[in-house]
Design a protein around this motif. Structure first.
Motif, PDB file in Angstrom:
ATOM      1  N   THR A  98       0.812  -1.212   0.000  1.00  0.00           N
ATOM      2  CA  THR A  98       0.000   0.000   0.000  1.00  0.00           C
ATOM      3  C   THR A  98       0.846   1.264   0.000  1.00  0.00           C
ATOM      4  O   THR A  98       0.560   2.209  -0.723  1.00  0.00           O
ATOM      5  N   PHE A  99       1.891   1.299   0.783  1.00  0.00           N
ATOM      6  CA  PHE A  99       2.701   2.511   0.939  1.00  0.00           C
ATOM      7  C   PHE A  99       3.994   2.476   0.137  1.00  0.00           C
ATOM      8  O   PHE A  99       4.756   3.432   0.167  1.00  0.00           O
ATOM      9  N   GLN A 100       4.246   1.380  -0.550  1.00  0.00           N
ATOM     10  CA  GLN A 100       5.517   1.190  -1.229  1.00  0.00           C
ATOM     11  C   GLN A 100       5.842   2.330  -2.208  1.00  0.00           C
ATOM     12  O   GLN A 100       6.932   2.901  -2.161  1.00  0.00           O
ATOM     13  N   GLY A 101       4.921   2.678  -3.097  1.00  0.00           N
ATOM     14  CA  GLY A 101       5.161   3.741  -4.078  1.00  0.00           C
ATOM     15  C   GLY A 101       5.343   5.095  -3.428  1.00  0.00           C
ATOM     16  O   GLY A 101       6.244   5.870  -3.789  1.00  0.00           O
ATOM     17  N   LEU A 102       4.501   5.391  -2.454  1.00  0.00           N
ATOM     18  CA  LEU A 102       4.576   6.665  -1.741  1.00  0.00           C
ATOM     19  C   LEU A 102       5.906   6.806  -1.001  1.00  0.00           C
ATOM     20  O   LEU A 102       6.617   7.798  -1.167  1.00  0.00           O
ATOM     21  N   PHE A 103       6.252   5.805  -0.200  1.00  0.00           N
ATOM     22  CA  PHE A 103       7.491   5.863   0.577  1.00  0.00           C
ATOM     23  C   PHE A 103       8.718   5.929  -0.330  1.00  0.00           C
ATOM     24  O   PHE A 103       9.656   6.672  -0.064  1.00  0.00           O
ATOM     25  N   LYS A 104       8.686   5.161  -1.407  1.00  0.00           N
ATOM     26  CA  LYS A 104       9.829   5.134  -2.324  1.00  0.00           C
ATOM     27  C   LYS A 104      10.053   6.523  -2.925  1.00  0.00           C
ATOM     28  O   LYS A 104      11.185   6.995  -2.997  1.00  0.00           O
ATOM     29  N   GLU A 105       8.969   7.168  -3.350  1.00  0.00           N
ATOM     30  CA  GLU A 105       9.091   8.500  -3.949  1.00  0.00           C
ATOM     31  C   GLU A 105       9.599   9.526  -2.937  1.00  0.00           C
ATOM     32  O   GLU A 105      10.506  10.303  -3.231  1.00  0.00           O
ATOM     33  N   LEU A 106       9.024   9.522  -1.737  1.00  0.00           N
ATOM     34  CA  LEU A 106       9.427  10.491  -0.714  1.00  0.00           C
ATOM     35  C   LEU A 106      10.887  10.298  -0.305  1.00  0.00           C
ATOM     36  O   LEU A 106      11.626  11.265  -0.116  1.00  0.00           O
ATOM     37  N   GLU A 107      11.307   9.035  -0.174  1.00  0.00           N
ATOM     38  CA  GLU A 107      12.693   8.753   0.213  1.00  0.00           C
ATOM     39  C   GLU A 107      13.683   9.095  -0.901  1.00  0.00           C
ATOM     40  O   GLU A 107      14.733   9.684  -0.644  1.00  0.00           O
ATOM     41  N   SER A 108      13.345   8.754  -2.130  1.00  0.00           N
ATOM     42  CA  SER A 108      14.285   9.001  -3.234  1.00  0.00           C
ATOM     43  C   SER A 108      14.511  10.497  -3.467  1.00  0.00           C
ATOM     44  O   SER A 108      15.603  10.906  -3.841  1.00  0.00           O
ATOM     45  N   LEU A 109      13.485  11.295  -3.221  1.00  0.00           N
ATOM     46  CA  LEU A 109      13.622  12.750  -3.405  1.00  0.00           C
ATOM     47  C   LEU A 109      14.084  13.456  -2.128  1.00  0.00           C
ATOM     48  O   LEU A 109      14.279  14.664  -2.124  1.00  0.00           O
ATOM     49  N   LYS A 110      14.221  12.705  -1.030  1.00  0.00           N
ATOM     50  CA  LYS A 110      14.626  13.247   0.271  1.00  0.00           C
ATOM     51  C   LYS A 110      13.695  14.385   0.721  1.00  0.00           C
ATOM     52  O   LYS A 110      14.125  15.468   1.090  1.00  0.00           O
ATOM     53  N   VAL A 111      12.392  14.082   0.682  1.00  0.00           N
ATOM     54  CA  VAL A 111      11.353  15.052   1.026  1.00  0.00           C
ATOM     55  C   VAL A 111      11.258  15.197   2.537  1.00  0.00           C
ATOM     56  O   VAL A 111      11.210  14.205   3.261  1.00  0.00           O
ATOM     57  N   LYS A 112      11.206  16.443   2.997  1.00  0.00           N
ATOM     58  CA  LYS A 112      11.051  16.727   4.431  1.00  0.00           C
ATOM     59  C   LYS A 112       9.667  17.271   4.757  1.00  0.00           C
ATOM     60  O   LYS A 112       9.144  17.066   5.846  1.00  0.00           O
ATOM     61  N   LYS A 113       9.074  18.011   3.807  1.00  0.00           N
ATOM     62  CA  LYS A 113       7.735  18.574   3.983  1.00  0.00           C
ATOM     63  C   LYS A 113       6.978  18.456   2.674  1.00  0.00           C
ATOM     64  O   LYS A 113       7.579  18.447   1.604  1.00  0.00           O
ATOM     65  N   VAL A 114       5.649  18.422   2.789  1.00  0.00           N
ATOM     66  CA  VAL A 114       4.798  18.354   1.607  1.00  0.00           C
ATOM     67  C   VAL A 114       3.647  19.345   1.787  1.00  0.00           C
ATOM     68  O   VAL A 114       3.058  19.437   2.862  1.00  0.00           O
ATOM     69  N   LYS A 115       3.336  20.060   0.715  1.00  0.00           N
ATOM     70  CA  LYS A 115       2.191  20.981   0.731  1.00  0.00           C
ATOM     71  C   LYS A 115       1.240  20.542  -0.386  1.00  0.00           C
ATOM     72  O   LYS A 115       1.634  20.444  -1.545  1.00  0.00           O
ATOM     73  N   VAL A 116      -0.016  20.260  -0.042  1.00  0.00           N
ATOM     74  CA  VAL A 116      -1.018  19.791  -1.000  1.00  0.00           C
ATOM     75  C   VAL A 116      -1.878  20.970  -1.439  1.00  0.00           C
ATOM     76  O   VAL A 116      -2.268  21.801  -0.622  1.00  0.00           O
TER      77      VAL A 116
END
Length: 193
Positions: A98-116
């Motif tokens: 379920t979270f694999q794609g989301l976590f992979k993207e956030l980790e690969s880009l080294k995301v610290k914050k997200v604004k929707v």
């Protein structure tokens, strides 16, 4: 004559400046604290489409905030387990995929914050089923508040009726997060925020 006109002009200008500088503050002005103290709660009426848009935007932001928080830890502490458990509660059924794609993207880009932002909630009819989707923009921010980029993402969600409740309440769950959205057909309905 020219000197008299200049002196008269300067005198008038000086008088206007003195009057403007000496203007006293109104004695009955209300401070921001007073305004805040005396305001009453005002209920805001929303139609169902606006409510679904607002709820979906908040849920998407919550999942992304919790995900970045979870990924910033070492994933082995009790607090990390609690955060992961909280993320799972936003989903109707969740497993490691379920979270694999989301976590992979956030980790690969080294995301610290997200604004929707710019959420678009719509329905798609597939066979005899009505599927609920949301498209939205996510702005990724890295270390030292450095912008990483803005991307369009999507999620599929469902509203499950609480049968025991008399006031027709629904529980919101994601089915897929960062899912592929099928093409809209002529029966789909869009609501933009």
């Amino acid at each position: 004559m020219k000197t008299i006109n200049n002196i008269l002009f300067l005198t008038i200008l000086l008088g206007i400046i003195v009057i403007a500088c000496n203007k006293k503050e109104e004695t009955n002005s209300v401070s921001d604290l007073e305004k805040l103290r005396n305001t009453e709660n005002i209920s805001v009426q929303m139609d169902s489409a606006q409510a679904i848009n607002a709820i979906t935007l908040q849920k998407v932001q919550d999942v992304l905030d919790l995900s970045t928080l979870y990924l910033s830890g070492n994933k082995k502490t009790e607090i990390d387990t609690a955060i992961y458990s909280k993320i799972e509660k936003y989903f109707q059924k969740s497993d490691t995929v379920t979270f694999q794609g989301l976590f992979k993207e956030l980790e690969s880009l080294k995301v610290k914050k997200v604004k929707v932002s710019n959420i678009n909630v719509f329905k798609t009819i597939k066979d005899k089923d009505t599927l609920d989707f949301a498209k939205f923009n996510v702005e990724y921010i890295g270390d030292k508040n450095k912008p990483i980029g803005s991307f369009e993402r999507s999620a599929q969600y469902t509203l499950v009726s609480k049968a025991k409740e008399k006031n027709k309440e629904f529980k919101f769950y994601f089915i897929k997060f960062y899912s592929d959205v099928p093409e809209k057909d002529s029966t789909s309905v869009g609501v933009t925020r």
